[in-house]
Motif scaffolding. Structure first.
Motif, PDB file in Angstrom:
ATOM      1  N   ILE B 216       0.861  -1.181   0.000  1.00  0.00           N
ATOM      2  CA  ILE B 216       0.000   0.000   0.000  1.00  0.00           C
ATOM      3  C   ILE B 216       0.898   1.231   0.000  1.00  0.00           C
ATOM      4  N   GLU B 217       0.603   2.166  -0.883  1.00  0.00           N
ATOM      5  CA  GLU B 217       1.310   3.446  -0.881  1.00  0.00           C
ATOM      6  C   GLU B 217       0.284   4.527  -0.559  1.00  0.00           C
ATOM      7  N   VAL B 218       0.511   5.235   0.546  1.00  0.00           N
ATOM      8  CA  VAL B 218      -0.377   6.340   0.919  1.00  0.00           C
ATOM      9  C   VAL B 218       0.272   7.644   0.472  1.00  0.00           C
ATOM     10  N   PHE B 219      -0.376   8.313  -0.484  1.00  0.00           N
ATOM     11  CA  PHE B 219       0.121   9.598  -0.987  1.00  0.00           C
ATOM     12  C   PHE B 219      -0.504  10.716  -0.152  1.00  0.00           C
ATOM     13  N   PHE B 220       0.313  11.626   0.363  1.00  0.00           N
ATOM     14  CA  PHE B 220      -0.242  12.684   1.212  1.00  0.00           C
ATOM     15  C   PHE B 220       0.534  13.982   1.039  1.00  0.00           C
ATOM     16  N   ASN B 221      -0.080  15.051   1.489  1.00  0.00           N
ATOM     17  CA  ASN B 221       0.550  16.371   1.481  1.00  0.00           C
ATOM     18  C   ASN B 221       1.569  16.421   2.623  1.00  0.00           C
ATOM     19  N   PRO B 222       2.862  16.614   2.302  1.00  0.00           N
ATOM     20  CA  PRO B 222       3.885  16.535   3.354  1.00  0.00           C
ATOM     21  C   PRO B 222       3.691  17.576   4.464  1.00  0.00           C
ATOM     22  N   HIS B 223       3.030  18.684   4.119  1.00  0.00           N
ATOM     23  CA  HIS B 223       2.791  19.689   5.164  1.00  0.00           C
ATOM     24  C   HIS B 223       1.664  19.276   6.097  1.00  0.00           C
ATOM     25  N   ARG B 224       0.972  18.205   5.736  1.00  0.00           N
ATOM     26  CA  ARG B 224      -0.155  17.765   6.571  1.00  0.00           C
ATOM     27  C   ARG B 224       0.086  16.357   7.118  1.00  0.00           C
ATOM     28  N   ILE B 225       1.340  16.021   7.370  1.00  0.00           N
ATOM     29  CA  ILE B 225       1.675  14.685   7.894  1.00  0.00           C
ATOM     30  C   ILE B 225       1.122  14.495   9.309  1.00  0.00           C
ATOM     31  N   SER B 226       0.756  15.604   9.954  1.00  0.00           N
ATOM     32  CA  SER B 226       0.182  15.468  11.295  1.00  0.00           C
ATOM     33  C   SER B 226      -1.331  15.644  11.328  1.00  0.00           C
ATOM     34  N   GLU B 227      -1.952  15.481  10.148  1.00  0.00           N
ATOM     35  CA  GLU B 227      -3.415  15.492  10.107  1.00  0.00           C
ATOM     36  C   GLU B 227      -3.859  14.142   9.553  1.00  0.00           C
ATOM     37  N   ILE B 228      -4.815  13.537  10.193  1.00  0.00           N
ATOM     38  CA  ILE B 228      -5.409  12.321   9.617  1.00  0.00           C
ATOM     39  C   ILE B 228      -6.787  12.142  10.216  1.00  0.00           C
ATOM     40  N   GLU B 229      -7.740  11.821   9.333  1.00  0.00           N
ATOM     41  CA  GLU B 229      -9.153  11.913   9.676  1.00  0.00           C
ATOM     42  C   GLU B 229      -9.563  11.187  10.968  1.00  0.00           C
ATOM     43  N   ASN B 230      -9.254   9.915  11.059  1.00  0.00           N
ATOM     44  CA  ASN B 230      -9.785   9.142  12.185  1.00  0.00           C
ATOM     45  C   ASN B 230      -8.772   8.906  13.300  1.00  0.00           C
ATOM     46  N   ARG B 255      -0.731   8.702  20.290  1.00  0.00           N
ATOM     47  CA  ARG B 255      -0.633  10.133  20.605  1.00  0.00           C
ATOM     48  C   ARG B 255       0.770  10.484  21.064  1.00  0.00           C
ATOM     49  N   GLU B 256       1.300   9.668  21.983  1.00  0.00           N
ATOM     50  CA  GLU B 256       2.640   9.941  22.507  1.00  0.00           C
ATOM     51  C   GLU B 256       3.689   9.838  21.389  1.00  0.00           C
ATOM     52  N   ALA B 257       3.558   8.819  20.557  1.00  0.00           N
ATOM     53  CA  ALA B 257       4.529   8.633  19.460  1.00  0.00           C
ATOM     54  C   ALA B 257       4.553   9.858  18.551  1.00  0.00           C
ATOM     55  N   ALA B 258       3.361  10.409  18.286  1.00  0.00           N
ATOM     56  CA  ALA B 258       3.295  11.582  17.408  1.00  0.00           C
ATOM     57  C   ALA B 258       3.797  12.831  18.134  1.00  0.00           C
ATOM     58  N   GLU B 259       3.356  13.019  19.370  1.00  0.00           N
ATOM     59  CA  GLU B 259       3.731  14.234  20.113  1.00  0.00           C
ATOM     60  C   GLU B 259       5.224  14.302  20.376  1.00  0.00           C
ATOM     61  N   LYS B 260       5.809  13.163  20.733  1.00  0.00           N
ATOM     62  CA  LYS B 260       7.244  13.146  21.049  1.00  0.00           C
ATOM     63  C   LYS B 260       8.108  12.971  19.806  1.00  0.00           C
ATOM     64  N   LYS B 261       7.475  13.025  18.646  1.00  0.00           N
ATOM     65  CA  LYS B 261       8.204  12.932  17.365  1.00  0.00           C
ATOM     66  C   LYS B 261       8.992  11.619  17.240  1.00  0.00           C
ATOM     67  N   ILE B 262       8.484  10.574  17.901  1.00  0.00           N
ATOM     68  CA  ILE B 262       9.086   9.252  17.709  1.00  0.00           C
ATOM     69  C   ILE B 262       8.797   8.797  16.277  1.00  0.00           C
ATOM     70  N   VAL B 263       7.638   9.209  15.756  1.00  0.00           N
ATOM     71  CA  VAL B 263       7.330   9.037  14.328  1.00  0.00           C
ATOM     72  C   VAL B 263       7.198  10.437  13.724  1.00  0.00           C
ATOM     73  N   SER B 264       7.250  10.527  12.398  1.00  0.00           N
ATOM     74  CA  SER B 264       7.277  11.849  11.763  1.00  0.00           C
ATOM     75  C   SER B 264       5.955  12.595  11.838  1.00  0.00           C
ATOM     76  N   GLY B 265       4.850  11.913  12.199  1.00  0.00           N
ATOM     77  CA  GLY B 265       3.572  12.623  12.274  1.00  0.00           C
ATOM     78  C   GLY B 265       2.445  11.678  12.626  1.00  0.00           C
ATOM     79  N   LYS B 266       1.276  12.271  12.897  1.00  0.00           N
ATOM     80  CA  LYS B 266       0.108  11.473  13.287  1.00  0.00           C
ATOM     81  C   LYS B 266      -0.262  10.461  12.210  1.00  0.00           C
ATOM     82  N   LEU B 267      -0.097  10.859  10.943  1.00  0.00           N
ATOM     83  CA  LEU B 267      -0.441   9.974   9.838  1.00  0.00           C
ATOM     84  C   LEU B 267       0.336   8.657   9.926  1.00  0.00           C
ATOM     85  N   ILE B 268       1.617   8.756  10.252  1.00  0.00           N
ATOM     86  CA  ILE B 268       2.448   7.547  10.383  1.00  0.00           C
ATOM     87  C   ILE B 268       1.939   6.702  11.553  1.00  0.00           C
ATOM     88  N   ALA B 269       1.698   7.357  12.695  1.00  0.00           N
ATOM     89  CA  ALA B 269       1.243   6.625  13.893  1.00  0.00           C
ATOM     90  C   ALA B 269      -0.081   5.910  13.611  1.00  0.00           C
TER      91      ALA B 269
END
Lengths: 498, 498
Positions: B216-230, B255-269
């Motif tokens: 699966i390849e998820v194409f997204f706007n890099p400036h919105r890596i911390s936005e994801i619907e659900n 939430r913690e992974a995204a907030e502490k930047k353990i991952v690059s953004g909420k979308l990844i988490a």
């Protein structure tokens, strides 16, 4: 339907389109399928699996696509699987010699003709190059259509991409007989891709270089070709047969076909009936289908008796399945080349099984299903295009559409989508665009039902269920949607009975 | 379970076995799957499709496996997709230089090391040939693992079998965006075969030359890596993360992974959570799964951030899915090579989409599912082997067994088989062998239920329903069988609730 209409629809909805199309020099004959296209194609295979494989108690396999050279030495492909290619001396273009002659003379050219014979016919009929009209050709050469792949770090394990999916079936027969079946008749099936380096791929999905096949090989005791368990179920079923020396289709019952030796035995008649019944489920009208008996000239090199199942389309009669009585050609070849014993015991008799093959094209069935389902209707000033696909091969069973996004309709729609998804239905959720555009979209890709969530839904827990082809609508309780769709999908109830 | 137990079961029941095995010189690394094996493998793909593709509203494609050279020039595979191969001067055997060094030193060798660097390490650590113990090697050479295929009558259209299924996704992005999606994020998925000319295929399905991928390849706007619907649905979900500089798994909420930047953004988490939830449905216990964060040294040439989803088996930790943040690597490469525009408008902003990839192995998931489901129980003097597979990936939902063939039991059994088949269930009919042997067979291939038709069935229209793992039995009305199986299959009811 005209092929342009199909191709336009295919590109507009990404049903199918050329592979690597962003690179204009990409070789032709390779195609991609997206979304609805992928799903329709997959569901044709699912229907085949359900109707022709599982109901018959056959065994399905999933085999490697790259196979070693020894396999194709035994199968005869290394020696015989070639097209006669002729090159124009003036413009250097390449052509199939037999096609050029057939186009000029209007007669079928036997597959077995040697290159020198073809050269004589080219001269005799003053065949011209279709590109530059020159009559000056190099000598015809036989060109092997298999795609070669070198395996290993030194590339010394010469292998080929399979030109047909059935070879794995012959290779696996022994293990499957020993571990699973232990009796005849034994049917083994495989669906997957095959590869042929066609010189002139054409008509989109009808002549590709990489294409889908669904093949079944029925192994049986040749002395019992006139015994088959459930023959009573089909004995009065009428086959549409076009005999090799006749011009019109005759409707002949399975019993008559077997008794009069029109086919080699009841076993053959039984499977031809199952094939015709299977294609009826794709909504192919009876008057557009026939089994064409191939004359000795036309049959493939391994076949003792061949019935091509053909369907009439805008492009003429298209072959969807070759039904070949391959006798012991394959097991004998592999037994000899591999020095493995392929003889089994049936009815206290040692026999080398014979094979009846049902070899179908996936992409051809897909194309023909689109051709037959395409509808264009005038509705006042507007035109409506829809695909009248049978429910079993529709890409989604339903679209779920909240009328608007606000006031809780979006959430209600999502809830219904998730509920139906959890019951294993293929449903499509779409909240954007006007409701008319959303209907138009699912009409064009053949989705049979639309579920619309409106303000009443919030009050009385009902939705509008719309049927694609009739455009009829009715209100249905949300709680009974899953059961209703299940009955519609399995054909237990019609839309009127819901 | 020990690999020998799995392999014995696989060969005994034809779950998987070597391709072209009747030819002993066939190249290794190619496998076939029959009957239950084919079905379990296919149902893993179906589960992935249902849980990770359809629920997320992603688009699935089915693309060509042979793609032209230009594609792999753009993707970097022509240049970089190679293994370092070293040949022993004494016995001529071939080996991967990095593996030899890693085995000797116990340390991971970075993918990026040049051949000359590897030669230095071989000398420095006195690496020996595993075959003949010589320390004398030829120079290391980079060996491209793609399989080449020549297309066209003159073979001049150089192409390759795809080494990963995702390339078609990048090639098709533009058409799918334009015709179907028109918005970001857009997920495109493909399941199919990939081909790599591995030097040393091993561990049966874990290292093959032809193998299944679901990507699966998820194409997204890099400036919105911390936005994801659900995101709200997963924010408290705990991920099992093994950070690259740590030794133990930590349970960290999305939430913690995204907030502490353990991952690059909420979308990844969000997608890591979905992945972990998906594998839970294959019955992988939580304590045996982890996302291992790859250090810079270990990551593939296109990846900016990588989490390998791994499962602990008898063979150690096995990677089932690589989750790669590929940034704009792919679209940029294809845009440049093809001169096509790949920039789209999102949120009134022109962007070249970034990609987050979920790249899973089909055959690896299949192998691991067998490993985890394998059970051997002592029952008095006897031993029982069964596969405790989750219902969703079981090959058949039930076997239908008439106790004996006479007195109408065979016909009653067939009637039930056909009824369930018409409701789209995968059912197995078996009338031969003792009832104990029939139970043993379906236990070994992981069928969850057996339906036994006995003399009481003729009187009161009930059958015995037996559950595989608990061996519990209960009587069920024939009329309610289809609904009961539907509830069991979709998880709406347990065996106790039937």
């Amino acid at each position: 339907m005209p092929k342009e209409e199909i191709n336009n629809l295919a590109l507009r909805r990404a049903l199918f389109y050329p592979a690597a199309e962003i690179y204009p020099d990409s070789p032709s004959g390779f195609w991609e399928f997206a979304d609805a296209g992928e799903k329709i194609r997959r569901k044709i295979v699912d229907l085949w699996r359900k109707e022709l494989v599982e109901k018959e108690g056959f065994i399905e396999i999933f085999g490697a696509q790259v196979l070693p050279e020894a396999v194709f030495r035994a199968s005869g492909h290394l020696e015989s699987f070639s097209d006669p290619i002729v090159q124009c001396k003036k413009c250097n273009s390449l052509h199939r010699a037999d096609s050029l002659i057939a186009e000029k003379t209007g007669k079928v050219v036997p597959e077995s003709l040697a290159a020198t014979e073809l050269d004589k016919l080219i001269k005799k009929h003053s065949v011209e190059c279709p590109k530059c009209k020159s009559k000056d050709f190099h000598e015809t050469k036989k060109f092997n259509m298999m795609m070669k792949v070198d395996i290993g770090a030194t590339g010394n394990q010469v292998s080929y991409l399979r030109p047909e999916t059935c070879q794995s079936i012959f290779l696996d027969f022994k293990r499957i007989y020993r571990t699973i079946a232990n009796s005849l008749p034994l049917g083994i099936a495989q669906a997957g891709s095959s590869f042929r380096n066609e010189i002139a791929p054409r008509n989109t999905l009808l002549r590709q270089r990489e294409f889908g096949q669904m093949e079944i090989e029925v192994f049986f005791n040749p002395h019992r070709i006139s015994e088959i368990e459930n023959f009573a179920e089909v004995e009065n079923f009428k086959l549409n047969l076009l005999l090799s020396k006749e011009k019109a289709v005759k409707k002949i019952s399975c019993r008559e076909a077997a008794e009069k030796k029109i086919v080699s035995g009841k076993l053959i008649a039984y499977y031809l009936a199952r094939v015709q019944q299977f294609y009826s489920k794709l909504n192919i009208p009876e008057e557009k289908m026939r089994f064409r008996q191939l004359g000795e000239d036309e049959r493939a090199f391994y076949a003792a008796e061949t019935w091509d199942f053909e369907v009439e389309t805008d492009l003429g009669w298209v072959e969807l399945m070759a039904c070949n009585y391959r006798a012991d050609y394959d097991l004998k070849g592999h037994a000899k080349q591999s020095k493995q014993e392929m003889i089994v015991t049936d009815n206290n008799e040692k026999v080398l099984p014979h094979v009846f093959e049902l070899s179908a094209g996936i992409d051809r069935a897909f194309y023909v299903a689109l051709d037959l389902a395409f509808r264009k209707e005038k509705r006042g000033p507007e035109e409506r295009i829809f695909l009248d696909l049978p429910i079993r091969i529709a890409p989604y069973i339903a679209g779920v559409f909240p009328l608007v996004k606000k006031d809780g309709l979006l959430e209600k729609g999502l809830e219904i989508f998730r509920q139906l998804n959890s019951y294993d239905f293929d449903v499509l959720f779409e909240e954007k665009a006007s409701i008319g555009k959303r209907y138009a979209k699912i009409d064009e890709i053949g989705v049979p039902f639309a579920i619309t969530v409106d303000y009443d839904s919030l009050k009385d827990n009902t939705v509008t269920l719309r049927e694609r082809s009739s455009m009829q609508q009715k209100r249905v309780k949300i709680d009974s949607l899953a059961e209703a769709l299940w009955h519609l999908k399995t054909g237990k109830k019609s839309f009127e009975q819901i």
